[in-house]
Design an enzyme around this catalytic site. Structure first.
Site, PDB file in Angstrom:
ATOM      1  N   LYS A  92       0.673 -45.405  35.147  1.00 32.88           N
ATOM      2  CA  LYS A  92       0.524 -45.557  36.572  1.00 32.88           C
ATOM      3  C   LYS A  92      -0.162 -46.880  37.021  1.00 32.88           C
ATOM      4  O   LYS A  92       0.090 -47.438  38.054  1.00 32.88           O
ATOM      5  CB  LYS A  92      -0.527 -44.508  36.892  1.00 32.88           C
ATOM      6  CG  LYS A  92      -1.655 -44.497  36.282  1.00 32.88           C
ATOM      7  CD  LYS A  92      -3.092 -44.024  36.779  1.00 32.88           C
ATOM      8  CE  LYS A  92      -4.027 -44.548  35.952  1.00 32.88           C
ATOM      9  NZ  LYS A  92      -5.438 -43.963  36.318  1.00 32.88           N
ATOM     10  N   THR A  93      -0.725 -47.331  36.112  1.00 26.97           N
ATOM     11  CA  THR A  93      -1.374 -48.827  36.452  1.00 26.97           C
ATOM     12  C   THR A  93      -0.190 -49.854  36.821  1.00 26.97           C
ATOM     13  O   THR A  93      -0.164 -50.394  37.550  1.00 26.97           O
ATOM     14  CB  THR A  93      -2.106 -49.387  35.406  1.00 26.97           C
ATOM     15  OG1 THR A  93      -3.170 -48.587  34.959  1.00 26.97           O
ATOM     16  CG2 THR A  93      -2.706 -50.847  35.688  1.00 26.97           C
ATOM     17  N   GLN A 109      -7.302 -34.463  34.660  1.00 24.02           N
ATOM     18  CA  GLN A 109      -7.930 -35.537  33.983  1.00 24.02           C
ATOM     19  C   GLN A 109      -9.455 -35.555  34.631  1.00 24.02           C
ATOM     20  O   GLN A 109     -10.275 -36.704  34.632  1.00 24.02           O
ATOM     21  CB  GLN A 109      -7.800 -36.976  33.682  1.00 24.02           C
ATOM     22  CG  GLN A 109      -6.425 -36.832  32.931  1.00 24.02           C
ATOM     23  CD  GLN A 109      -5.900 -38.249  32.619  1.00 24.02           C
ATOM     24  OE1 GLN A 109      -6.755 -39.275  31.943  1.00 24.02           O
ATOM     25  NE2 GLN A 109      -4.586 -38.585  32.728  1.00 24.02           N
ATOM     26  N   ASP A 134      -7.164 -45.321  42.801  1.00 22.24           N
ATOM     27  CA  ASP A 134      -6.966 -44.825  41.425  1.00 22.24           C
ATOM     28  C   ASP A 134      -7.738 -43.747  41.110  1.00 22.24           C
ATOM     29  O   ASP A 134      -8.866 -43.792  41.558  1.00 22.24           O
ATOM     30  CB  ASP A 134      -7.026 -45.849  40.760  1.00 22.24           C
ATOM     31  CG  ASP A 134      -6.458 -45.749  39.451  1.00 22.24           C
ATOM     32  OD1 ASP A 134      -5.489 -44.719  39.312  1.00 22.24           O
ATOM     33  OD2 ASP A 134      -6.521 -46.595  38.627  1.00 22.24           O
ATOM     34  N   GLU A 135      -7.401 -43.009  40.307  1.00 23.80           N
ATOM     35  CA  GLU A 135      -8.481 -41.871  39.667  1.00 23.80           C
ATOM     36  C   GLU A 135      -9.062 -41.048  40.776  1.00 23.80           C
ATOM     37  O   GLU A 135      -9.946 -40.550  40.847  1.00 23.80           O
ATOM     38  CB  GLU A 135      -9.441 -42.378  38.720  1.00 23.80           C
ATOM     39  CG  GLU A 135      -9.254 -43.258  38.003  1.00 23.80           C
ATOM     40  CD  GLU A 135      -8.559 -42.822  36.494  1.00 23.80           C
ATOM     41  OE1 GLU A 135      -8.440 -41.472  36.604  1.00 23.80           O
ATOM     42  OE2 GLU A 135      -8.705 -43.320  35.588  1.00 23.80           O
ATOM     43  N   ARG A 177      -5.455 -40.080  24.623  1.00 24.95           N
ATOM     44  CA  ARG A 177      -5.846 -41.599  24.313  1.00 24.95           C
ATOM     45  C   ARG A 177      -5.347 -42.174  23.392  1.00 24.95           C
ATOM     46  O   ARG A 177      -5.057 -43.144  23.262  1.00 24.95           O
ATOM     47  CB  ARG A 177      -7.472 -41.862  24.267  1.00 24.95           C
ATOM     48  CG  ARG A 177      -8.205 -41.386  25.328  1.00 24.95           C
ATOM     49  CD  ARG A 177      -7.986 -41.941  26.565  1.00 24.95           C
ATOM     50  NE  ARG A 177      -7.091 -40.927  27.448  1.00 24.95           N
ATOM     51  CZ  ARG A 177      -6.425 -41.277  28.351  1.00 24.95           C
ATOM     52  NH1 ARG A 177      -6.426 -42.487  28.931  1.00 24.95           N
ATOM     53  NH2 ARG A 177      -5.934 -40.234  29.284  1.00 24.95           N
TER      54      ARG A 177
END
Length: 814
Positions: free
Chosen positions: A51-52, A297, A239-240, A661
Site C-alpha cells: 500500500k505504501t 489491523q 493512511d491507516e 509482520r
DNA sequence: AGCACTAGTTAATTA
DNA sequence: AACTAGTGCT
C-alpha cells in the site's frame, strides 16, 4: 503572516499523461488504485500488499501529470517515521517537486494549523503541548484539590475518561448537558473536567487530544478559516484509516467539505483569489479523498479508534470507489495461511484472503517454555542460530503484548551477549532529568505555563519547597496573575530573605534567557544589525549554566546522577542536531517536534541490533524473522480486554498484526508459568493458538496437556532439565500452596539476583566449564574484549549457547 | 521550612 | 519496583 494560496490551477500536461514507470511492476488492483480519479477512494489494503508503494505512486502521479501542485496535497500517516518514508519515496520519483507537500501525522498537521490560527480563540501561537505525563501531573493536582479519590477517581481513570470524551469531540458543556446530576461521582467528574480544561487554557496549552479536537472546533466555529484550508488542500490522503477516531474522522470531513458560495465570496473579498476554483454555482467543490486501511489491523480502539469509520466509508462518502488489495508481497504462504485462519474467527468482517506467489516457506516454529526466562532463552538460542546462518540482527524482532515482558527477555539477551534494543519503552524524553531540562525550555517559550514552572522551581534544589510554592500560587491567585509574575514579585510576599533571594534569582534567569528567544525588534538579517533569535542549543546551554543544572548533578554523590548529567548533555546534542537540520528552527519548532515523536519513530534501521517491541508498536513494520512471545491466556488476549466489548476480537487482530509482520520465519512461543508483580502464576496457552491449523506449526516443545489437564501434566516435560535451577524452582512454584512468599520472591528474581563478576576468569577454546543452569560443556570460542568477552559453549545437554563471561554463572572444571 | 532517609503500601494493557 | 508518608536533622 497570512496564508498565501495557490491561485493558478496547474495545467494538465497533454504529452502522454502517465509516466509508465509509475505503473511498472504493479498488479491490476494496485494499478487501478494509482490511476483512479474521483471524489473518494477507499483502498482496502491487506497486510504486506504494497500500500505504501501505491500511495506514493498515486501522489507522484498527481504531481507528474500536473493535476496538483505539491502544496495542494495533504497526506496523513500515523507515525512520523511513516511520513518521512513516504516523503522520501515520493521525492525519489518526482524529485524536488515534492517540496511543499504536507506529509505528516494528524497531530503535527493540526499543530501547524493551530499555531497559525490560535489567536482566533484565545490562545497564542507559543502554546505548549502537554504530553500524557504532563496532563497526568495536572490531573493529579486537581484530584488532590477536590479530594476526588473519595469518589473512586484515580489519575488514570480520570485521564482515560477525559481523553475518551475529547476523542468524541465532547467538551465540558456538552458533557454537562447529558450528565446525571443526582450522581455525586458524575458531578465530581464534571468538576474535574472543568478545572482541567480551565487549567489548560490558562496555561496556554493543549493536550494531545486537543490538537485534533480544537482544530475541528476551529473549523466549525470559523468558516472562513476553514475555507482557507479547504481551498488549499485539493487532494487528501489518509493512511491507516481503520485507526482514526471520531475526532480525526471529523477533521477529514471538515477538510473535504465544499466551500459555500457566500463563504467563498468572503474569502475572495478578503484578498484570497479563488475564482479559478469555483464551480458554476460559485462554490468551491470538496477536495478528493483517498483513504487506505485494513479493518483487520484495527488495534487502537482503546484510544478511541472507531472501526466503523472504515466499515462505513462508502456510506459516509457517497459514490466512492473501493479497491481491494489482497496479494501479499511480504510473507510466505504458511505464514499467510496462519494469519488468514486466525483472523477468519472474527465475525462480521469483510472476507479477505491474503495470498502470495513466493511459496510455502518454512513451517512456523512453536515453543513452550517452563517460565518466561526459559522462553527467552529459547529465543536467544534461535536468534544466535539464525545469525550464524547469515540473517542480520536488524532483520529480527521480538514482539510481546505488554512492556513488562521485556524484563526476562533483556536479562537473557544480556547474558547471551545479544545486541538488542527496546523500542518505545522508557523513552529518552520521559526521563525525569530530561523532562526537567525540557521544562526550562518550555518556561521560557510559554511563560503562562505553570506546570513547567512548578516542575523546575526547585530543580536544582534552591530551598523552594511545597509551602513556598503554595505561597506563590496564592499570591498569584489573589492578584489575578500568573505564577510567573508571583516569582518576579517574590519580594512582596514577606517570605524569608534567603528564599526570596533564591526565587528572584530563579525568576531573573528565566527572564534573561527569555529575552534572547525571539529576535530583537531592530533585527535585520540582511545588514546584521540588531540581534537574531538565539539558537535552541544556546538557549538550553544558557539555562543549564545559569542554573548550574548539570554542575549540581555532577557534584552529587548519587552514582545515578552522573548518568543523568550525561543524559542532559545528550539533550544538548539533540538541540544542536536539530539546529543543524533546521537552520531556521525556533525554540517552538523544537518543542513541537519533541512532543510529537512517537514510539515507532526512533527506529534506526541501520544498526545491527535485534528489535524488541510491543505488538502495537510493530504495526506497519516487517522483519525477516519474528518472535511472537507470551501467547498465553490473560496476556494475549490480555486479561483487561475480556470485559470490553469487542475486546477479544481486537486482541485477535493484534495477534494477526504480529503474524503478518514476518517475511520468512515466524516463531510463536509461550511459557507455562509467568512472573507478575512479584509472584508466579500458571499460564494457559492462548485460545488463538488453536486457531492456527496444526500442520502449519512445528512444535519444538508443545504445550501438551497444559491446557486441558490443568497444569499437573506439563511438568513431565521437566525431565529434560533434571536438577536445573529453573526446573526445580518451577516445581516449587506450581505445587506449593500460597503462604510462603519469601521463597517465591527469591526465585522469581533469581536471574537478577545472581550478581557475580567473572571478569578475571581466563577462558579459551577447549576449556571445560560447568554452568549452573546448562550443566557441563566445552568452550568452542572466545570473542570480544574486557567486560564484553563472550564465550561460545557447546553444552552436553543444553546445546550451544553464547555467554557473556562477566556475568555467566559458570566455573571451570578440572 | 526544607531535606534526606526509612518504612510501608500497592500495584490495572496497548501510543 | 515505584510512589507516599512519616521521622529526625539542619
Amino acid at each position: 503572516m497570512s496564508f498565501v494560496p495557490n491561485i493558478i490551477e496547474p495545467e494538465p500536461s497533454d504529452d502522454g499523461a502517465f509516466d509508465d514507470a509509475l505503473l511498472r511492476g504493479l498488479n491490476p488492483q494496485q494499478r487501478e488504485a494509482v490511476e483512479f480519479r474521483g471524489q473518494s477512494l477507499l483502498i482496502v489494503a491487506g497486510a504486506g500488499s504494497g500500500k505504501t508503494s501505491v500511495l506514493t505512486r498515486r501522489i507522484a502521479g498527481l504531481l507528474q501529470s500536473r493535476e496538483a501542485f505539491p502544496s495542494q496535497i495533504l497526506a496523513i500517516t500515523f507515525t512520523n517515521k511513516a511520513a518521512a518514508e513516504m516523503r522520501e519515496r515520493v521525492h525519489q520519483i518526482v524529485g524536488n517537486e515534492a517540496e511543499g507537500m504536507w506529509i505528516s501525522t494528524f497531530h503535527s498537521a493540526c499543530v501547524r494549523i493551530l499555531r497559525r490560527e490560535a489567536e482566533h480563540f484565545g490562545f497564542t501561537k507559543s502554546f505548549t503541548i502537554y504530553d500524557s505525563a504532563d496532563s497526568r501531573a495536572l490531573l493529579k493536582r486537581i484530584l488532590k484539590e477536590l479530594e476526588a479519590d473519595q469518589y473512586g477517581f484515580t489519575v488514570s481513570s480520570a485521564s482515560g475518561k477525559i481523553s475518551k470524551l475529547k476523542n468524541e469531540l465532547q467538551d465540558v458543556e456538552s458533557y454537562a448537558r447529558g450528565a446525571n446530576f443526582s450522581d455525586p461521582a458524575e458531578v465530581m467528574f464534571l468538576e474535574i473536567f472543568r478545572r482541567y480544561t480551565q487549567a489548560l487554557s490558562k496555561a496556554n496549552a493543549f493536550d494531545f487530544d486537543d490538537l485534533i479536537g480544537q482544530t475541528v472546533y476551529l473549523f466549525r466555529a470559523f468558516p472562513v478559516v476553514a475555507a482557507h484550508y479547504r481551498r488549499r488542500f485539493r487532494h487528501i490522503l489518509v493512511d491507516e484509516y481503520q485507526d482514526t477516531n471520531h475526532a480525526q474522522y471529523s477533521l477529514i470531513h471538515e477538510l473535504t467539505r465544499p466551500v459555500r458560495p457566500d463563504i467563498a465570496d468572503e474569502v475572495e473579498s478578503a484578498g484570497g483569489l479563488v475564482k479559478t476554483k469555483r464551480d458554476s454555482l460559485g462554490a468551491i467543490p470538496g477536495a478528493s479523498l483517498t483513504v487506505v486501511g485494513d479493518s483487520d489491523q484495527s488495534i487502537y480502539a482503546f484510544r478511541g479508534a472507531d472501526i466503523r469509520n472504515i466499515v462505513e466509508f462508502e456510506r459516509d462518502f457517497p459514490n466512492s470507489k473501493v479497491i481491494l488489495l489482497e496479494q501479499n508481497y511480504r510473507s510466505t504462504q504458511n505464514i499467510l495461511d496462519a494469519a488468514n485462519a486466525v483472523i477468519s474467527n472474527n465475525f462480521d468482517r469483510k472476507d479477505k484472503k491474503l495470498f502470495t506467489d513466493i511459496g510455502k516457506g518454512n513451517k512456523i516454529v512453536g515453543f513452550t517454555g517452563y517460565s518466561g526466562h526459559d522462553e527467552a532463552q529459547f529465543i536467544a538460542d534461535e536468534i544466535t542460530k539464525m545469525h550464524d546462518e547469515g540473517i542480520a540482527y536488524k532483520d529480527m524482532a521480538v514482539f510481546y503484548r505488554t512492556n513488562a515482558q521485556t524484563r526476562a527477555l533483556e536479562e537473557i539477551f544480556i547474558r547471551s551477549a545479544l545486541p538488542y534494543r527496546v523500542l518505545g519503552g522508557t523513552k529518552f524524553y520521559e526521563r525525569a532529568e530530561i523532562k526537567d531540562a525540557m521544562a526550562y525550555l518550555i518556561a521560557v517559550a510559554n511563560p503562562s505555563d505553570p506546570l513547567a514552572l512548578r516542575r523546575i522551581m526547585n530543580v536544582p534544589k534552591r530551598g523552594i519547597g511545597p509551602a513556598t510554592e503554595t505561597a506563590l500560587q496564592s499570591w498569584a491567585d489573589a492578584h489575578d496573575t500568573s505564577l510567573r509574575d508571583a516569582v518576579r514579585n517574590a519580594g512582596e510576599l514577606g517570605l524569608g530573605p534567603k528564599v526570596t533571594g533564591e526565587i528572584l534569582e530563579f525568576g531573573s534567569i528565566l527572564d534573561e534567557v527569555m529575552a534572547t528567544v525571539t529576535a530583537s525588534d531592530d533585527w535585520d538579517p540582511t545588514t546584521g544589525t540588531g540581534r537574531a533569535a538565539a539558537k535552541v542549543s544556546d538557549i538550553l546551554i544558557a539555562l543549564l549554566e545559569k542554573t548550574k543544572f548539570v554542575e549540581t548533578l555532577r557534584a552529587s554523590r548519587d552514582a545515578q546522577d552522573e548518568a543523568r548529567a550525561e543524559n542532559v548533555e545528550e539533550l544538548v546534542a539533540v538541540t544542536k542536531e536539530f539546529q543543524k537540520n533546521n537552520p531556521d528552527g525556533t525554540l517552538l519548532d523544537f518543542l513541537t517536534e519533541v512532543s510529537l515523536v512517537a514510539a515507532a519513530d526512533d527506529l534506526d534501521d541501520s544498526s545491527g541490533t535485534v528489535s524488541l517491541m510491543t505488538l502495537h508498536t510493530a504495526k506497519g513494520l516487517e522483519y525477516e524473522a519474528v518472535f511472537l512471545t507470551g501467547v498465553e491466556e490473560d496476556l494475549l488476549p490480555h486479561r483487561m480486554s475480556a470485559g470490553e466489548p469487542g475486546g477479544p476480537a481486537e486482541e485477535r487482530r493484534l495477534f494477526y498484526v504480529g503474524i503478518t509482520r514476518a517475511r520468512q520465519r515466524l516463531f510463536i512461543s509461550l511459557a507455562m508459568t509467568r512472573a507478575a508483580y512479584g509472584n508466579v502464576n500458571v499460564a494457559m496457552p492462548s485460545r488463538y493458538l488453536q486457531e492456527i491449523p496444526a500442520d502449519l506449526i512445528e512444535w519444538r516443545q508443545s504445550p501438551g496437556m497444559a491446557n486441558s489437564r490443568g497444569g499437573t501434566e506439563p511438568r513431565a516435560l521437566n525431565a529434560r532439565r533434571d536438577g536445573s535451577a529453573w526446573g526445580s524452582s518451577l516445581r516449587e512454584a506450581a505445587a506449593l500452596p500460597p503462604g510462603k512468599p519469601k521463597e517465591k520472591t527469591q526465585w522469581a528474581n533469581m536471574v537478577t539476583n545472581v550478581v557475580r563478576d567473572n571478569s578475571a576468569l581466563e577462558l579459551s577454546a577447549g576449556d571445560r566449564i560447568r554452568h549452573t543452569d546448562f550443566g557441563e560443556g566445552r568452550v568452542t570460542a572466545v570473542t570480544g574484549e574486557g567486560a564484553k568477552r563472550v564465550a561460545e559453549v557447546q553444552f552436553e545437554t543444553a546445546g550451544r549457547k553464547r555467554l557473556l563471561i562477566k556475568i555467566a554463572p559458570i566455573e571451570k572444571v578440572e
